[in-house]
Design a protein around this motif. Structure first.
Motif, PDB file in Angstrom:
ATOM      1  N   CYS A 114      85.209  22.823 -29.538  1.00 53.55           N
ATOM      2  CA  CYS A 114      85.241  21.384 -29.808  1.00 53.55           C
ATOM      3  C   CYS A 114      85.097  21.132 -31.298  1.00 53.55           C
ATOM      4  O   CYS A 114      84.247  21.727 -31.959  1.00 53.55           O
ATOM      5  N   THR A 127      88.007  12.791 -36.873  1.00 46.98           N
ATOM      6  CA  THR A 127      87.801  11.735 -37.852  1.00 46.98           C
ATOM      7  C   THR A 127      88.970  10.772 -37.790  1.00 46.98           C
ATOM      8  O   THR A 127      90.114  11.177 -38.019  1.00 46.98           O
ATOM      9  N   ASP A 148      81.834  13.750 -22.757  1.00 47.17           N
ATOM     10  CA  ASP A 148      81.715  13.915 -24.207  1.00 47.17           C
ATOM     11  C   ASP A 148      81.316  15.336 -24.595  1.00 47.17           C
ATOM     12  O   ASP A 148      81.610  15.791 -25.690  1.00 47.17           O
ATOM     13  N   PRO A 206      85.015  17.950 -34.362  1.00 45.69           N
ATOM     14  CA  PRO A 206      84.872  16.508 -34.537  1.00 45.69           C
ATOM     15  C   PRO A 206      86.208  15.881 -34.939  1.00 45.69           C
ATOM     16  O   PRO A 206      86.989  16.499 -35.651  1.00 45.69           O
TER      17      PRO A 206
END
Length: 52
Positions: free
Chosen positions: A45, A49, A22, A47
Motif C-alpha cells: 500500500c 496524494t 482502508d 499513500p
C-alpha cells in the motif's frame, strides 16, 4: 500470481483483487488442477496524494 512450486501443474484463476477497507485487501482465487499447493498474497500500500 506466481506459483510457489515452479513448473508443476498449479493453475491459478484470480476471481477478485480489491481494497476491501482502508487497511485491508481481498484476493480470491481458485486452482482447478488436481495438484495441491499453497499461496501467500502480499499487498503493498502506498499513500495517494491528490493532484490539482
Amino acid at each position: 500470481m506466481k506459483t510457489p512450486l515452479g513448473g508443476n501443474n498449479l493453475t491459478v484463476q484470480t476471481y477478485e483483487s480489491y481494497p476491501s477497507a482502508d487497511d485491508a485487501w481481498t484476493v480470491s482465487f481458485n486452482n482447478p488442477a488436481s495438484t495441491t499447493g499453497s499461496y501467500v498474497v502480499y499487498a503493498v500500500c502506498l499513500p495517494v496524494t491528490p493532484t490539482g
